[in-house]
Design an enzyme around this catalytic site. Structure first.
Site, PDB file in Angstrom:
ATOM      1  CE1 TYR A 169      -2.342  -2.109  10.888  1.00 54.22           C
ATOM      2  CE2 TYR A 169      -1.148  -1.549   8.894  1.00 54.22           C
ATOM      3  CZ  TYR A 169      -1.943  -2.419   9.614  1.00 54.22           C
ATOM      4  OH  TYR A 169      -2.351  -3.595   9.041  1.00 54.22           O
ATOM      5  CG  HIS A 204      -1.955  -0.997   1.214  1.00 58.43           C
ATOM      6  ND1 HIS A 204      -3.112  -0.904   1.913  1.00 58.43           N
ATOM      7  CD2 HIS A 204      -2.033  -2.182   0.546  1.00 58.43           C
ATOM      8  CE1 HIS A 204      -3.848  -1.965   1.680  1.00 58.43           C
ATOM      9  NE2 HIS A 204      -3.205  -2.757   0.850  1.00 58.43           N
TER      10      HIS A 204
HETATM   11  C1  T46 Z   1      -7.023   3.224   7.783  1.00 56.89           C
HETATM   12  C2  T46 Z   1      -8.540   3.231   7.778  1.00 56.89           C
HETATM   13  C3  T46 Z   1      -9.240   2.309   7.039  1.00 56.89           C
HETATM   14  N1  T46 Z   1     -10.614   2.353   7.046  1.00 56.89           N
HETATM   15  C4  T46 Z   1     -11.341   1.347   6.273  1.00 56.89           C
HETATM   16  C5  T46 Z   1     -10.998   1.363   4.796  1.00 56.89           C
HETATM   17  C6  T46 Z   1     -11.164  -0.069   4.389  1.00 56.89           C
HETATM   18  O1  T46 Z   1     -12.511  -0.297   4.037  1.00 56.89           O
HETATM   19  C7  T46 Z   1     -10.880  -0.868   5.644  1.00 56.89           C
HETATM   20  C8  T46 Z   1      -9.520  -1.519   5.618  1.00 56.89           C
HETATM   21  O2  T46 Z   1      -8.574  -0.461   5.503  1.00 56.89           O
HETATM   22  P1  T46 Z   1      -7.341  -0.702   4.606  1.00 56.89           P
HETATM   23  O3  T46 Z   1      -7.802  -1.082   3.247  1.00 56.89           O
HETATM   24  O4  T46 Z   1      -6.412   0.470   4.741  1.00 56.89           O
HETATM   25  O5  T46 Z   1      -6.676  -1.974   5.343  1.00 56.89           O
HETATM   26  P2  T46 Z   1      -5.460  -2.764   4.692  1.00 56.89           P
HETATM   27  O6  T46 Z   1      -5.728  -3.000   3.263  1.00 56.89           O
HETATM   28  O7  T46 Z   1      -5.222  -3.949   5.530  1.00 56.89           O
HETATM   29  O8  T46 Z   1      -4.218  -1.747   4.820  1.00 56.89           O
HETATM   30  C9  T46 Z   1      -3.485  -1.685   6.022  1.00 56.89           C
HETATM   31  O9  T46 Z   1      -2.336  -2.528   5.916  1.00 56.89           O
HETATM   32  C10 T46 Z   1      -1.386  -2.111   4.930  1.00 56.89           C
HETATM   33  C11 T46 Z   1      -0.216  -3.070   4.941  1.00 56.89           C
HETATM   34  C12 T46 Z   1      -0.966  -0.691   5.112  1.00 56.89           C
HETATM   35  O10 T46 Z   1       0.220  -0.310   5.037  1.00 56.89           O
HETATM   36  C13 T46 Z   1      -2.066   0.270   5.314  1.00 56.89           C
HETATM   37  O11 T46 Z   1      -1.572   1.540   5.795  1.00 56.89           O
HETATM   38  C14 T46 Z   1      -3.096  -0.234   6.293  1.00 56.89           C
HETATM   39  O12 T46 Z   1      -4.241   0.609   6.213  1.00 56.89           O
HETATM   40  O13 T46 Z   1     -10.957   0.056   6.739  1.00 56.89           O
HETATM   41  C15 T46 Z   1     -11.319   3.297   7.764  1.00 56.89           C
HETATM   42  O14 T46 Z   1     -12.568   3.318   7.742  1.00 56.89           O
HETATM   43  N2  T46 Z   1     -10.630   4.218   8.497  1.00 56.89           N
HETATM   44  C16 T46 Z   1      -9.271   4.236   8.534  1.00 56.89           C
HETATM   45  O15 T46 Z   1      -8.688   5.092   9.209  1.00 56.89           O
END
Ligand code: T46
Length: 186
Positions: A132, A62
């Site tokens: 994080y 990401h």
């Molecule tokens: C960060 C965040 C996310 N969300 C929602 C958005 C998505 O629908 C869901 C999952 O978030 P995200 O797609 O960012 O999760 P990952 O794909 O696992 O990504 C994470 O793991 C990788 C390795 C990284 O480096 C990212 O910074 C970290 O966010 O939560 C929210 O509603 N609020 C928030 O503050």
């Protein structure tokens, strides 16, 4: 805290300096002043937690484009991960190169990932939690990504992912021009 630079400029491995006694230990896990002394201008504005049930769960790779680029501190607070950063800065000497570090709750160590780098990890144990510390608040719709198995980057993962999200499988492959200029898909 001990900051060890990696081959990617701005990416650091951060180790605790525990004060041990009969109760166990106490250690500083984050400090803006110590970060600044290590040359890292980073203020944590949001802290996120992911729970990863299965061993070999992969999240990433990401990144976010400016002006939403994110720096982050990554720490496994339960279990262990193989943490990876990829340099996406076209002017960098290590452009499209990667660095990796095993992080564990046992050691309490962390990685600092600066803006301009992609981040991802593979869990090395079941029931792994990852904390994080983000350098800017979340902005919906700004998440970008690279394929964890993109041959243009060739990350050497310790195992194949057993669990990976559909979005992480759907990121585009880089089309790196022969002149190794900025890929068309970035
Ligand atoms: C960060 C965040 C996310 N969300 C929602 C958005 C998505 O629908 C869901 C999952 O978030 P995200 O797609 O960012 O999760 P990952 O794909 O696992 O990504 C994470 O793991 C990788 C390795 C990284 O480096 C990212 O910074 C970290 O966010 O939560 C929210 O509603 N609020 C928030 O503050």
């Amino acid at each position: 805290m001990r900051f060890t630079p990696t081959k990617i400029a701005g990416v650091f491995h951060i180790e605790l300096e525990p004060h041990r006694d009969e109760r166990g230990f106490f250690a500083r896990a984050y400090c803006t002043e110590e970060f600044a002394q290590a040359g890292i201008d980073f203020v944590s504005t949001q802290i996120n937690l992911s729970r990863n049930t299965a061993q070999h769960t992969l999240r990433g790779m990401h990144y976010q484009d400016a002006p939403y680029a994110e720096a982050k501190v990554i720490r496994s607070v339960r279990g262990a991960i193989y943490d990876v950063a990829v340099d996406l800065r076209p002017d960098s000497a290590t452009y499209l190169q990667w660095t990796a570090q095993r992080l564990s709750a046992e050691r309490g160590d962390a990685m600092f990932i600066p803006e301009g780098c992609a981040h991802g990890f593979l869990t090395l144990e079941a029931e792994t939690d990852v904390l994080y510390q983000m350098g800017r608040p979340y902005v919906p719709g700004q998440a970008r990504g690279l394929r964890y198995d993109d041959p243009a980057i060739a990350i050497a993962w310790p195992a194949s992912p057993a669990v990976i999200g559909a979005q992480d499988l759907a990121w585009p492959l880089l089309q790196v021009a022969r002149s190794s200029q900025k890929p068309s898909s970035l």
